[in-house]
Design a protein around this motif. Structure first.
Motif, PDB file in Angstrom:
ATOM      1  N   VAL A   1      -6.078  -3.177  10.312  1.00 60.52           N
ATOM      2  CA  VAL A   1      -6.191  -3.037   8.860  1.00 60.52           C
ATOM      3  C   VAL A   1      -4.824  -3.120   8.195  1.00 60.52           C
ATOM      4  O   VAL A   1      -4.708  -3.614   7.069  1.00 60.52           O
ATOM      5  N   THR A   2      -3.787  -2.694   8.879  1.00 65.66           N
ATOM      6  CA  THR A   2      -2.440  -2.770   8.320  1.00 65.66           C
ATOM      7  C   THR A   2      -2.021  -4.226   8.127  1.00 65.66           C
ATOM      8  O   THR A   2      -1.536  -4.604   7.056  1.00 65.66           O
ATOM      9  N   VAL A   3      -2.256  -5.057   9.133  1.00 60.35           N
ATOM     10  CA  VAL A   3      -1.917  -6.479   9.026  1.00 60.35           C
ATOM     11  C   VAL A   3      -2.828  -7.161   8.013  1.00 60.35           C
ATOM     12  O   VAL A   3      -2.376  -7.960   7.182  1.00 60.35           O
ATOM     13  N   LEU A   4      -4.115  -6.843   8.047  1.00 60.51           N
ATOM     14  CA  LEU A   4      -5.076  -7.443   7.120  1.00 60.51           C
ATOM     15  C   LEU A   4      -4.739  -7.084   5.673  1.00 60.51           C
ATOM     16  O   LEU A   4      -4.822  -7.933   4.776  1.00 60.51           O
ATOM     17  N   SER A   5      -4.328  -5.867   5.437  1.00 63.23           N
ATOM     18  CA  SER A   5      -3.916  -5.445   4.102  1.00 63.23           C
ATOM     19  C   SER A   5      -2.696  -6.234   3.639  1.00 63.23           C
ATOM     20  O   SER A   5      -2.646  -6.709   2.494  1.00 63.23           O
ATOM     21  N   ALA A   6      -1.733  -6.404   4.533  1.00 66.76           N
ATOM     22  CA  ALA A   6      -0.538  -7.177   4.182  1.00 66.76           C
ATOM     23  C   ALA A   6      -0.890  -8.635   3.899  1.00 66.76           C
ATOM     24  O   ALA A   6      -0.335  -9.244   2.990  1.00 66.76           O
ATOM     25  N   ASP A   7      -1.844  -9.182   4.656  1.00 72.86           N
ATOM     26  CA  ASP A   7      -2.246 -10.583   4.467  1.00 72.86           C
ATOM     27  C   ASP A   7      -3.024 -10.808   3.168  1.00 72.86           C
ATOM     28  O   ASP A   7      -2.938 -11.874   2.581  1.00 72.86           O
ATOM     29  N   THR A   8      -3.807  -9.832   2.752  1.00 72.66           N
ATOM     30  CA  THR A   8      -4.693 -10.022   1.595  1.00 72.66           C
ATOM     31  C   THR A   8      -4.186  -9.382   0.316  1.00 72.66           C
ATOM     32  O   THR A   8      -4.641  -9.740  -0.769  1.00 72.66           O
ATOM     33  N   GLY A   9      -3.313  -8.401   0.439  1.00 72.35           N
ATOM     34  CA  GLY A   9      -2.886  -7.657  -0.736  1.00 72.35           C
ATOM     35  C   GLY A   9      -3.863  -6.558  -1.128  1.00 72.35           C
ATOM     36  O   GLY A   9      -3.660  -5.882  -2.138  1.00 72.35           O
ATOM     37  N   LEU A  10      -4.912  -6.357  -0.337  1.00 73.46           N
ATOM     38  CA  LEU A  10      -5.871  -5.282  -0.611  1.00 73.46           C
ATOM     39  C   LEU A  10      -5.350  -3.975  -0.020  1.00 73.46           C
ATOM     40  O   LEU A  10      -4.832  -3.970   1.110  1.00 73.46           O
ATOM     41  N   PRO A  11      -5.504  -2.862  -0.727  1.00 79.25           N
ATOM     42  CA  PRO A  11      -5.039  -1.583  -0.201  1.00 79.25           C
ATOM     43  C   PRO A  11      -5.794  -1.171   1.056  1.00 79.25           C
ATOM     44  O   PRO A  11      -6.993  -1.440   1.188  1.00 79.25           O
ATOM     45  N   ALA A  12      -5.080  -0.503   1.943  1.00 77.42           N
ATOM     46  CA  ALA A  12      -5.670  -0.022   3.194  1.00 77.42           C
ATOM     47  C   ALA A  12      -5.950   1.471   3.119  1.00 77.42           C
ATOM     48  O   ALA A  12      -5.233   2.218   2.449  1.00 77.42           O
ATOM     49  N   LEU A  13      -6.997   1.854   3.826  1.00 79.59           N
ATOM     50  CA  LEU A  13      -7.323   3.254   4.082  1.00 79.59           C
ATOM     51  C   LEU A  13      -7.234   3.456   5.585  1.00 79.59           C
ATOM     52  O   LEU A  13      -7.585   2.555   6.350  1.00 79.59           O
ATOM     53  N   PHE A  14      -6.839   4.623   5.992  1.00 78.58           N
ATOM     54  CA  PHE A  14      -6.817   4.964   7.406  1.00 78.58           C
ATOM     55  C   PHE A  14      -7.871   6.057   7.586  1.00 78.58           C
ATOM     56  O   PHE A  14      -7.677   7.199   7.164  1.00 78.58           O
ATOM     57  N   VAL A  15      -8.996   5.688   8.184  1.00 77.44           N
ATOM     58  CA  VAL A  15     -10.165   6.555   8.254  1.00 77.44           C
ATOM     59  C   VAL A  15     -10.152   7.343   9.554  1.00 77.44           C
ATOM     60  O   VAL A  15     -10.219   6.769  10.643  1.00 77.44           O
ATOM     61  N   ARG A  16     -10.086   8.660   9.404  1.00 84.53           N
ATOM     62  CA  ARG A  16     -10.066   9.560  10.560  1.00 84.53           C
ATOM     63  C   ARG A  16     -11.467   9.732  11.143  1.00 84.53           C
ATOM     64  O   ARG A  16     -12.455   9.511  10.450  1.00 84.53           O
ATOM     65  N   LYS A  17     -11.513  10.193  12.392  1.00 86.65           N
ATOM     66  CA  LYS A  17     -12.807  10.500  13.018  1.00 86.65           C
ATOM     67  C   LYS A  17     -13.431  11.726  12.353  1.00 86.65           C
ATOM     68  O   LYS A  17     -14.651  11.830  12.257  1.00 86.65           O
TER      69      LYS A  17
END
Length: 190
Positions: free
Chosen positions: A86-102
């Motif tokens: 998601v970190t790379v995908l966010s950088a590629d798209t410009g969409l904000p990332a969330l880091f979803v915990r268990k």
């Protein structure tokens, strides 16, 4: 809302067969491995090897860009395997990332998802390998309880058995970069 076009990705898009062969060659280990079930196997698929390889990770993320549904507002990477993707995908798209915990942390902000507020936002989940969909199912329910709109998961590898969607019970569309069949075909061809 941000565009869903790669920004600055210089990695050429390879076809799925080549990507499957490269991931299989990188991640399929031979030896003696004790599995979670306690069984001993002569092969082990170490998914973290493609996630820690910058070139393979970039290729997977580049292929995911085109799987994202229109209207995605946030990308939700599931702990732990979905976080690097998601970190790379966010950088590629410009969409904000969330880091979803268990599960929501029990101190500080007590958040389930680190990043922007999820209420009323359309989130596309990001996972590395999907087999039964348990982690995606749990994250979907928890994010929906917090007011998020969750309808799609993009995953690097769909290893779910059979042709049925393992997340149909929670109304999640599964969009994989690669499937078990593609990895098995790559292994057979090598």
């Amino acid at each position: 809302m941000s565009s869903i076009e790669p920004q600055g990705s210089t990695t050429p898009t390879n076809d799925a067969d080549t990507l499957a062969a490269d991931i299989d060659a990188c991640c399929r280990l031979r030896g003696e491995f004790t599995l979670r079930s306690g069984q001993v196997a002569s092969e082990y698929f170490d998914k973290y090897l493609f996630e820690s390889d910058p070139a393979l990770l970039a290729r997977v993320a580049a292929r995911m860009v085109h799987l994202l549904p229109a209207g995605t507002e946030l990308l939700g990477g599931l702990e732990m395997g979905g976080i690097p993707i998601v970190t790379v995908l966010s950088a590629d798209t410009g969409l904000p990332a969330l880091f979803v915990r268990k599960k929501a942390k029990e101190y500080g902000t007590c958040k389930l998802a680190e990043g922007p507020d999820v209420e009323g936002r359309r989130i596309t989940l990001v996972e590395d390998v999907l087999t039964t969909g348990g982690a995606v199912r749990d994250a979907t329910r928890a994010l929906r309880e917090r007011g998020a709109i969750v309808e799609v998961v993009v995953c690097a590898i769909d290893r779910s058995p059979g042709e049925e969607n393992p997340l149909a019970d929670v109304g999640i569309d599964v969009r994989p970069v690669l499937t078990r069949a593609q990895l098995d075909a790559a292994r057979a061809a090598s």
